[in-house]
Every structure is written in C-alpha cells, then in structure tokens.
Design a protein around this motif. Structure first.
Motif, mmCIF file in Angstrom:
data_model
loop_
_atom_site.group_PDB
_atom_site.id
_atom_site.type_symbol
_atom_site.label_atom_id
_atom_site.label_comp_id
_atom_site.label_asym_id
_atom_site.label_seq_id
_atom_site.Cartn_x
_atom_site.Cartn_y
_atom_site.Cartn_z
ATOM 1 N N UNK A 221 0.857 -1.183 0.000
ATOM 2 C CA UNK A 221 0.000 0.000 0.000
ATOM 3 C C UNK A 221 0.897 1.238 0.000
ATOM 4 N N UNK A 222 1.083 1.886 -1.141
ATOM 5 C CA UNK A 222 1.843 3.144 -1.142
ATOM 6 C C UNK A 222 1.082 4.217 -0.361
ATOM 7 N N UNK A 223 1.819 5.102 0.286
ATOM 8 C CA UNK A 223 1.160 6.182 1.015
ATOM 9 C C UNK A 223 2.128 7.333 1.234
ATOM 10 N N UNK A 224 1.582 8.515 1.372
ATOM 11 C CA UNK A 224 2.389 9.693 1.684
ATOM 12 C C UNK A 224 2.524 9.786 3.190
ATOM 13 N N UNK A 225 3.691 9.424 3.699
ATOM 14 C CA UNK A 225 3.901 9.386 5.145
ATOM 15 C C UNK A 225 3.721 10.774 5.749
ATOM 16 N N UNK A 226 2.821 10.861 6.707
ATOM 17 C CA UNK A 226 2.502 12.120 7.386
ATOM 18 C C UNK A 226 2.062 13.193 6.404
ATOM 19 N N UNK A 227 1.470 12.751 5.289
ATOM 20 C CA UNK A 227 0.903 13.685 4.318
ATOM 21 C C UNK A 227 1.922 14.442 3.496
ATOM 22 N N UNK A 228 3.194 14.000 3.497
ATOM 23 C CA UNK A 228 4.247 14.716 2.768
ATOM 24 C C UNK A 228 4.264 14.284 1.305
ATOM 25 N N UNK A 229 3.451 14.962 0.493
ATOM 26 C CA UNK A 229 3.271 14.553 -0.907
ATOM 27 C C UNK A 229 4.471 14.897 -1.780
ATOM 28 N N UNK A 230 5.360 15.735 -1.287
ATOM 29 C CA UNK A 230 6.521 16.096 -2.106
ATOM 30 C C UNK A 230 7.584 15.009 -2.064
ATOM 31 N N UNK A 231 7.455 14.045 -1.145
ATOM 32 C CA UNK A 231 8.434 12.977 -1.025
ATOM 33 C C UNK A 231 7.974 11.706 -1.738
ATOM 34 N N UNK A 232 8.921 10.810 -1.966
ATOM 35 C CA UNK A 232 8.624 9.512 -2.565
ATOM 36 C C UNK A 232 7.680 8.742 -1.650
ATOM 37 N N UNK A 258 -6.344 -4.552 8.981
ATOM 38 C CA UNK A 258 -5.838 -3.890 10.180
ATOM 39 C C UNK A 258 -4.861 -2.776 9.817
ATOM 40 N N UNK A 259 -4.014 -3.028 8.816
ATOM 41 C CA UNK A 259 -3.066 -2.005 8.373
ATOM 42 C C UNK A 259 -3.806 -0.762 7.880
ATOM 43 N N UNK A 260 -4.876 -0.985 7.142
ATOM 44 C CA UNK A 260 -5.632 0.129 6.563
ATOM 45 C C UNK A 260 -6.408 0.929 7.604
ATOM 46 N N UNK A 261 -7.027 0.244 8.551
ATOM 47 C CA UNK A 261 -8.038 0.908 9.374
ATOM 48 C C UNK A 261 -7.728 1.028 10.864
ATOM 49 N N UNK A 262 -6.599 0.474 11.318
ATOM 50 C CA UNK A 262 -6.310 0.573 12.751
ATOM 51 C C UNK A 262 -5.820 1.966 13.155
ATOM 52 N N UNK A 263 -5.147 2.648 12.229
ATOM 53 C CA UNK A 263 -4.641 3.980 12.539
ATOM 54 C C UNK A 263 -5.199 4.991 11.534
ATOM 55 N N UNK A 264 -5.881 6.003 12.051
ATOM 56 C CA UNK A 264 -6.494 6.999 11.175
ATOM 57 C C UNK A 264 -5.461 7.732 10.334
ATOM 58 N N UNK A 265 -4.275 7.947 10.885
ATOM 59 C CA UNK A 265 -3.235 8.662 10.138
ATOM 60 C C UNK A 265 -2.778 7.858 8.920
ATOM 61 N N UNK A 271 -5.205 7.116 1.515
ATOM 62 C CA UNK A 271 -6.250 7.760 0.704
ATOM 63 C C UNK A 271 -5.699 8.958 -0.053
ATOM 64 N N UNK A 272 -4.801 9.708 0.562
ATOM 65 C CA UNK A 272 -4.192 10.857 -0.092
ATOM 66 C C UNK A 272 -3.427 10.419 -1.331
ATOM 67 N N UNK A 273 -2.638 9.343 -1.181
ATOM 68 C CA UNK A 273 -1.883 8.847 -2.333
ATOM 69 C C UNK A 273 -2.830 8.288 -3.410
ATOM 70 N N UNK A 274 -3.780 7.454 -3.001
ATOM 71 C CA UNK A 274 -4.687 6.809 -3.957
ATOM 72 C C UNK A 274 -5.510 7.835 -4.738
ATOM 73 N N UNK A 275 -5.942 8.886 -4.053
ATOM 74 C CA UNK A 275 -6.741 9.908 -4.717
ATOM 75 C C UNK A 275 -5.966 10.686 -5.759
#
Length: 388
Positions: A221-232, A258-265, A271-275
């Motif tokens: 699951x790719x994701x922008x860690x802590x919402x930092x979209x400028x990073x890989x 559990x990975x997806x839904x246990x932590x809101x962050x 979701x930020x990356x997928x969108x």
C-alpha cells in the motif's frame, strides 16, 4: 483492557453469536428455481440495473479497481471497498509484471499468458460477486429500505445475506469487512485455486513455485507518510506465504484490513496517495524514479542490476512496467460457476481468530525480493551463454 474496550468486545462477540445462530437455522441455503420474474417489477429493474453496471465496470483490472475506489468515496462505511481497491491495484501490478523487465525474462510467453489468465479470472470473479452486493447496499441506502432479500437472485452466498442483514441493523463495519474477506476467498477456492485447469497451467508449474519462492507476492500500500506529498511514497503491507491455503489468504486479508483501518493517520495517508494516482497497472504509479511505463532499454540489451535498496543505480535505466492497457487485452470470461461455497458454520471462527500484527513493515522485504529476482535473471543469462 479498559471498561470501554471490554464492553465493545462483548457487543462484538454477541453479534458473532447472533450470526452463527442465523446460519445454523438455515435449512436450505439456496432454494432451487429462483427466477427474477418472480419479483415485483420494481425489484426486477433493480436486478437488471445491477447486472448492467457490474458488466460495465468488470472489463479489466483498471476499471474494477476504480469502481471500488469510487464506491468507497461515496460510502466510507463499507471498509472492504477500500481494501478491495488497494488489493486490486496489486493484482494489476502483478499482471503487468509479467510483461515488464523482470518476470518476462524468467517466464516463457505461454507461462506469462497462463499466469495472467489465472490472475484475471480471480480478479473478475471477485468483482462479479462483490460489486452487486455493494450496489444493492447503495440502493437500500437510497430507498432507506433493506433489499438484501434480493441477494439470492444475484447468486450471492447465504453467508453474506445473513451478514448484510446484520450490518443493516447494527452497522458493524469491521464485522462486515471480515465477512467479505471470508466470502471472497472462499468463493475463489474451487473456482480458481483448486480448479483443475489453473492447477495444471499455473499453480503446479515451476514458474509459479519460483514466484512463490522469491516472495514476490507482496501486497503493498503506497502512502504519503505524514501527508508529505513532495516525497517519494512510502510502502506498507504484508506478504502472502502460501497462496493455495484458504486459511492463509483469509488471515492475510485480516492483517491488511488492520493495516488500513487501525490507525487513522495511515488511512489518511493511503487515501491521499490513492486519490492523486488513478490506477493504470504500471508500478510507475507509485515509484516513477524506479519504474517507467515506457521501455528505456534497447531491444536485446543484456540485463544488468538496476536497483540497490529500492533505489536506481547511477546511470541505470528504469525498470519497464507497462500500463495494463498496453500489456494485456481484455478477456471475454465464461460465466461464473454456480453454487454456494457456504456449508460449514465453523467459518465463523475467523471473526474472532486473532491475527499476528506485523505492523505493515514491507519495504525491506520488497526491496530484497527485487534484488533477488535481478540476480536470478543475471544467473540465468550467464548459464545460457555458457551452454552456447
């Protein structure tokens, strides 16, 4: 355990017992002779529309994956829709890997096609089973009326009919998601995993055993860690260790949930990356610096190592990872095999069986898998040259 958690667990256990009781009381899970013509005209129209929309979005992995995401954005209470979307992205990447720089050098064209048809059939089957359920729920919400008595007319397991009715009354999102994981993996068991054709052409082949040995079956699951979209984008996920085991597939599904839904962050970051990245099937969707949708290597070029710790070696071309539309043509599938998989109430145990929390650490394993497959490609080429 806090008092609040204890009470919540008690309520959940009560729900599981209620579902178990309902399933035990079913004498004839699927009555014969069901016909849509028996239904009132309005409900016949619902069924027809559901079939039309399912066919429309079940063309290929890209359309299915987008349909799941669109549904989740409209109905975020249906957690499985996002899980299905992210897992389906992985299915598409696995399909295009077969025509990309790596696996195409290890598998023959016949093996590539057989493997693709295997992955595509499973992806198609799950969608044609689960998407009608989602659409029926959507119609129920619009009308503020429980329409799940129509599920048998959509050839959906009685197991899910009981669970959907329970969800409509109690709204337990976790329980519905786990039930859907159980249902979809059980639905595939005889239709794909233990189907004689796929066992012969894929599961019992050396190519598949190599794929399994390399642990190239990670779900990421790719994701922008802590919402930092400028990073890989960072990766989180888990690994399927034995595809042939229904138990392993269900437990993997629970861990991924559990990975997806246990932590809101984490959910927010995914979701930020997928969108921001519509699914194309190319791994360049998440790592453009390492993968490319256009082949940068000249035809016939000897393969040399290009990665180190998931970073591209200096001067090396990117790994070719084509979009699905350029890798494979759409498939005209034969109708899904009829029959209800549900015949044993003990499957309820998966609602309460604890899964091992891996924390989603996948980056290092994923990088090592790529490096390992590169070394095998080079070794295979060296062996071939010596034989010449």
């Amino acid at each position: 355990m806090t008092i609040g958690c204890f009470k919540k667990r008690k309520v959940y256990e009560k729900s599981v017992l209620e579902i178990k009781k309902e399933l035990k009381n079913i004498r004839n899970p699927k009555a014969n002779g069901l016909s849509v013509s028996m239904l009132p005209k309005r409900e016949q129209v619902f069924i027809q529309r559901i079939h039309q929309l399912t066919i429309k979005w079940n063309k290929n992995n890209v359309t299915r994956t987008q349909a799941y995401f669109d549904f989740y954005m409209q109905h975020p209470e249906i957690h499985w829709a996002l899980l299905g979307h992210m897992v389906s992205r992985n299915g598409g990447w696995n399909m295009t890997d077969l025509k990309g720089d790596l696996l195409s050098r290890l598998l023959s064209e016949k093996e590539q096609k057989n493997f693709y048809l295997f992955l595509e059939r499973g992806n198609w089957l799950i969608f044609q089973d689960v998407y009608p359920q989602l659409l029926l729920y959507q119609q129920s919400v619009r009308m503020n009326q429980n329409l799940f008595h129509l599920l048998p007319f959509l050839n959906v397991s009685v197991f899910m009919e009981v669970v959907w009715n329970h969800f409509w009354e109690h709204g337990d999102r976790y329980l519905l998601a786990i039930a859907t994981i159980i249902n979809e993996q059980s639905y595939l068991e005889k239709r794909v995993v233990h189907h004689p054709h796929f066992k012969e052409t894929v599961l019992d082949t050396l190519g598949f055993k190599l794929y399994d040995f390399l642990r190239f079956n990670h779900v990421i699951f790719p994701h922008y860690h802590l919402g930092k979209i400028e990073k890989k984008p960072a990766l989180i996920g888990d690994t399927l260790h034995h595809f042939g085991s229904l138990h392993e597939r269900i437990m993997l599904g629970k861990r991924l949930y559990a990975i997806l839904f246990q932590q809101k962050s984490v959910l927010k970051d995914i979701l930020l990356w997928a969108g921001k990245h519509p699914h194309t099937g190319s791994r360049a969707d998440y790592w453009k610096d390492l993968f490319h949708s256009v082949n940068e290597s000249a035809p016939g070029t000897v393969y040399r190592r290009r990665t180190r710790h998931c970073e591209r070696r200096k001067g090396a071309p990117r790994i070719y990872s084509p979009p699905l539309k350029y890798a494979w043509k759409n498939v005209n599938h034969s109708p899904a095999e009829r029959g209800d998989w549900f015949n044993d109430v003990s499957v309820i145990d998966y609602f309460v069986e604890e899964e091992i929390n891996t924390g989603g650490e996948i980056h290092e394993k994923y990088c090592k898998a790529m490096e390992k497959i590169e070394l095998i490609i080079i070794a295979k080429k060296a062996t071939f040259l010596r034989q010449e």
